[in-house]
Design a protein around this motif. Structure first.
Motif, PDB file in Angstrom:
ATOM      1  N   ILE A 182      -1.577  10.315   5.066  1.00  0.00           N
ATOM      2  CA  ILE A 182      -1.329   9.052   4.349  1.00  0.00           C
ATOM      3  C   ILE A 182      -1.912   7.879   5.132  1.00  0.00           C
ATOM      4  O   ILE A 182      -2.591   7.008   4.576  1.00  0.00           O
ATOM      5  N   ILE A 183      -1.665   7.916   6.444  1.00  0.00           N
ATOM      6  CA  ILE A 183      -2.127   6.812   7.284  1.00  0.00           C
ATOM      7  C   ILE A 183      -3.640   6.657   7.196  1.00  0.00           C
ATOM      8  O   ILE A 183      -4.165   5.543   7.156  1.00  0.00           O
ATOM      9  N   ASP A 184      -4.329   7.804   7.133  1.00  0.00           N
ATOM     10  CA  ASP A 184      -5.789   7.753   7.052  1.00  0.00           C
ATOM     11  C   ASP A 184      -6.277   7.012   5.809  1.00  0.00           C
ATOM     12  O   ASP A 184      -7.365   6.441   5.804  1.00  0.00           O
ATOM     13  N   LYS A 185      -5.454   7.036   4.780  1.00  0.00           N
ATOM     14  CA  LYS A 185      -5.868   6.387   3.527  1.00  0.00           C
ATOM     15  C   LYS A 185      -5.579   4.896   3.510  1.00  0.00           C
ATOM     16  O   LYS A 185      -6.021   4.179   2.624  1.00  0.00           O
ATOM     17  N   ASP A 197       6.926   8.274  -3.516  1.00  0.00           N
ATOM     18  CA  ASP A 197       7.567   9.500  -4.015  1.00  0.00           C
ATOM     19  C   ASP A 197       7.431  10.690  -3.067  1.00  0.00           C
ATOM     20  O   ASP A 197       8.210  11.631  -3.145  1.00  0.00           O
ATOM     21  N   ILE A 198       6.450  10.635  -2.158  1.00  0.00           N
ATOM     22  CA  ILE A 198       6.322  11.789  -1.255  1.00  0.00           C
ATOM     23  C   ILE A 198       6.922  11.542   0.129  1.00  0.00           C
ATOM     24  O   ILE A 198       6.895  12.411   0.981  1.00  0.00           O
ATOM     25  N   LEU A 199       7.472  10.353   0.308  1.00  0.00           N
ATOM     26  CA  LEU A 199       8.075  10.064   1.609  1.00  0.00           C
ATOM     27  C   LEU A 199       9.568  10.357   1.582  1.00  0.00           C
ATOM     28  O   LEU A 199      10.252  10.079   0.602  1.00  0.00           O
ATOM     29  N   SER A 200      10.062  10.929   2.690  1.00  0.00           N
ATOM     30  CA  SER A 200      11.491  11.229   2.768  1.00  0.00           C
ATOM     31  C   SER A 200      12.274   9.929   2.929  1.00  0.00           C
ATOM     32  O   SER A 200      11.718   8.915   3.347  1.00  0.00           O
ATOM     33  N   ASP A 253       1.495   4.783  13.901  1.00  0.00           N
ATOM     34  CA  ASP A 253       1.161   5.697  15.009  1.00  0.00           C
ATOM     35  C   ASP A 253       2.014   6.968  14.979  1.00  0.00           C
ATOM     36  O   ASP A 253       2.258   7.592  15.999  1.00  0.00           O
ATOM     37  N   SER A 254       2.418   7.346  13.788  1.00  0.00           N
ATOM     38  CA  SER A 254       3.189   8.576  13.635  1.00  0.00           C
ATOM     39  C   SER A 254       2.351   9.801  14.014  1.00  0.00           C
ATOM     40  O   SER A 254       1.143   9.822  13.836  1.00  0.00           O
ATOM     41  N   GLU A 299       0.839  -1.206   0.000  1.00  0.00           N
ATOM     42  CA  GLU A 299       0.000   0.000   0.000  1.00  0.00           C
ATOM     43  C   GLU A 299       0.870   1.251   0.000  1.00  0.00           C
ATOM     44  O   GLU A 299       0.560   2.241  -0.650  1.00  0.00           O
ATOM     45  N   LEU A 300       1.942   1.177   0.755  1.00  0.00           N
ATOM     46  CA  LEU A 300       2.764   2.371   0.927  1.00  0.00           C
ATOM     47  C   LEU A 300       3.610   2.691  -0.296  1.00  0.00           C
ATOM     48  O   LEU A 300       4.100   3.811  -0.442  1.00  0.00           O
TER      49      LEU A 300
END
Length: 416
Positions: A216-219, A188-191, A207-208, A182-183
Motif C-alpha cells: 500500500i505504501i508503495d502506491k 476496507d483492507i486495513l485492520s 515506515d511500516s 489517500e489512505l
RNA sequence: GUGAUUGUAGCUCAGUUGGUUAGAGCGCCUGGUUGUGGCCCAGGAGGCCGCGGGUUCAAAUCCCGUCUUUCACCCCA
C-alpha cells in the motif's frame, strides 16, 4: 541463573572486558564533542511526566506505553527519562537567551518499558547532542557530519544515512490531510488496529515493516510533493552541503520519525549487521515548547549498545589486557605487612600493583599472579626482607634475578 | 501490548518411553616433599533441575500458571 541474583528484565550488568569497550566508546565521543565545541550536560534521570508528554507528543508510543512512571511522596507524577532531548531542551529553555549559544552533548542511561529483543534493552544508553538554532541547512548538515566523524573515530564504516524532510508545521498538516485522504482508498483492507494507528499519526504508517502494508505504501505519493517549495529546497540544500563535505546520503521519502516534535530535516543511520533493530542513530530538527518558551534546534541520539554491537559483533576476545605492573608475593605472615608498605610506595610512583593478602603457598600466589597479568612478579618473603633484597620474576620465560631492595626501588622510580 | 522461544553446577551443555545417591567438559580450590605459575596427574568444593501449583506409587522429564532468556511485530536509539 537463580532469580535471586538476576537483574530486572531488559536491564543488564556490564562487566569485564565489556566495560573496557564502553569506556573506549565514551572516551572517543567526548574527544570528538570537545573538538566540535560541545559541552557535556548531565540532566537528572528522573523528570516530571509532563515534560515528556508535552515534548514527545501524546500519540507517541513512548508516552502511550513505554514510560517507567512512578509517584513521589508528594503524589507528583515522575518518569525515568525515556530519551535525552526533552530534558536537554528544558535546560536550554531555562537559560533564556543564553541558551541559544549552547551546544551540548549528553551520555547516559534511558529507560523504556518495552519487550526486550536484539538491540533493545529496557535500560539502554544513548549519546546525543542538541544544537539550538533556527532552521538552517548548514547547521543540520554540520550535525550529520559530526555523526560521521564520530562513527569514523569509533571505527564503524558499514553504515548508511537516510534523510528526509517533514516540512514546516504547515507542511506537516498538509501531508497529514493528503495522506489520510489517500489512505481512505484502502480503508476496507486495513485492520482496525492499523486504522487506529493511521488516525493516531499517519506519518508513522510510512515506515511500516509489514509486507502487506508496504504494498500500500508503495502506491502512496511522495510526501515531499505536498510540501512548500521552500521546504523541499531546504532539504536539497542540506543534501548538497553534505555532498560537498564528502558525505553521501540517501533521500528516502518514506523516512519519518515517531516523535511529534520533529520538523524539517530528519535522518536515520542504519548498520546492516544489526538485525531487526538496525538503527544506530536517529536525528532531526525540532521545535519544542518548553514552558512559555519555544526551543528550536537540531540534534541526534545514538544507541551505545548498538554502536558496540556494530563495532565488535560477537568478538568476545577483544580487549585482552596488556601485561602491566607488579604482583607482589609474600611468604610468611610478617612479610605481608611489609609488602603492603611496598605496594603503597609502588602505587604512589604510579605503577599498577597487586598482592595477595592471605598467607598462601607460593604456588597459589603464582597462579593468582597470572590472573592479575603483571609485567613481572616481585617475590619478597621473610628471607628477602631480612637480607634487604627482592626477587624479580619474569612470567614469560620464568627467569628471575635477585636485587638489593633499595637500589631496585630507586631504579623503578627513575624509570617512571 | 501481540506472536514465537528458552530455563539443569560459575560457563557451555548431556540427562533414554516419567523409575533409585542428577552427569560431562571448561573454570574454581587443594595436593603431586621444605619458597616457584601456565602443561600434566590426583583429589575436592559447588545443583530449591527458574518459581508455584497439579497429575502419578514415583516428575528435571507430563499438564497449568508465573517469572526469565532469545527472536520478531508494534515502535524506537
Amino acid at each position: 541463573m537463580n532469580n535471586e541474583f538476576k537483574s530486572l528484565q531488559g536491564m543488564s550488568d556490564i562487566s569485564g572486558f565489556e566495560v573496557n569497550r564502553w569506556q573506549e566508546i565514551e572516551t572517543l565521543a567526548r574527544e570528538v564533542f570537545l573538538n566540535n565545541g560541545y559541552n557535556e550536560l548531565r540532566t537528572p534521570i528522573l523528570e516530571r511526566s509532563d515534560l515528556f508528554l508535552h515534548s514527545l507528543g501524546g500519540s507517541s508510543d513512548i508516552v502511550q506505553k513505554e514510560m517507567y512512571s512512578l509517584k513521589d511522596r508528594g503524589g507528583r507524577d515522575l518518569v525515568l527519562r525515556p530519551e535525552g532531548t526533552a530534558g536537554a531542551v528544558r535546560y536550554l529553555a531555562s537559560l533564556g537567551q543564553a541558551g541559544l549559544n549552547e551546544r551540548i552533548y549528553y551520555l547516559g542511561p534511558m529507560f523504556r518499558c518495552e519487550r526486550p529483543q536484539a538491540g533493545r534493552k529496557r535500560q539502554f544508553h544513548q549519546v546525543g547532542v542538541e544544537n539550538p538554532s533556527e532552521p538552517n541547512p548548514f547547521v543540520d548538515a554540520e550535525c550529520i557530519a559530526l555523526q560521521c566523524e564520530l562513527l569514523k573515530k569509533w571505527g564503524i564504516s558499514d553504515f548508511s544515512i537516510r534523510i528526509n524532510t517533514l516540512g514546516s508545521e504547515e507542511d506537516k498538516n498538509n501531508v497529514r490531510d493528503r495522506l489520510l485522504k489517500e489512505l481512505e482508498k484502502f480503508s476496507d483492507i486495513l485492520s482496525p488496529e492499523q486504522q487506529n494507528r493511521i488516525n493516531m499519526n499517519v506519518l508513522r504508517f510510512l515506515d511500516s515493516k509489514d509486507d502487506n502494508l508496504k504494498a500500500i505504501i508503495d502506491k502512496l505519493p511522495d510526501i515531499n510533493e505536498f510540501m512548500s517549495v521552500e521546504s523541499r529546497q531546504y532539504l536539497q540544500s542540506v543534501i548538497r552541503i553534505l555532498q560537498e563535505l564528502g558525505i553521501s546520503v540517501i533521500h528516502d521519502q518514506r523516512l519519518v520519525r515517531g516523535l511529534d516534535y520533529y520538523k524539517h530535516t530528519v535522518w536515520e543511520i542504519t548498520h546492516n549487521s544489526l538485525g531487526s533493530q538496525n538503527s544506530l542513530s536517529g536525528g532531526g530538527r525540532y521545535s519544542i515548547q518548553s514552558g512559555r518558551k519555544e526551543v528550536n534546534g537540531v540534534g541526534f541520539a545514538m544507541g551505545i549498545e548498538r554502536i558496540i554491537t556494530a563495532k565488535y559483533g560477537d568478538d568476545i576476545d577483544y580487549y585482552k589486557k596488556e601485561k602491566d605492573g607488579f604482583w607482589i608475593i609474600s611468604l610468611g605472615e610478617k612479610s605481608i605487612l611489609e609488602n603492603m608498605k611496598l605496594a603503597k610506595k609502588i602505587r604512589e610512583i604510579g605503577i599498577r600493583c597487586g598482592m595477595e593478602l592471605e598467607n598462601k603457598s607460593m604456588k597459589a600466589q603464582l597462579r593468582k599472579a597470572d590472573k592479575f597479568n603483571p609485567a613481572c612478579v616481585l617475590i619478597r618473603g621473610e628471607n628477602e626482607i631480612s637480607s634487604n633484597t627482592i626477587v624479580i620474576k619474569n612470567l614469560d620465560d620464568s627467569s628471575q634475578n635477585e636485587h638489593n631492595f633499595n637500589d631496585w626501588l630507586e631504579s623503578i622510580k627513575e624509570k617512571k
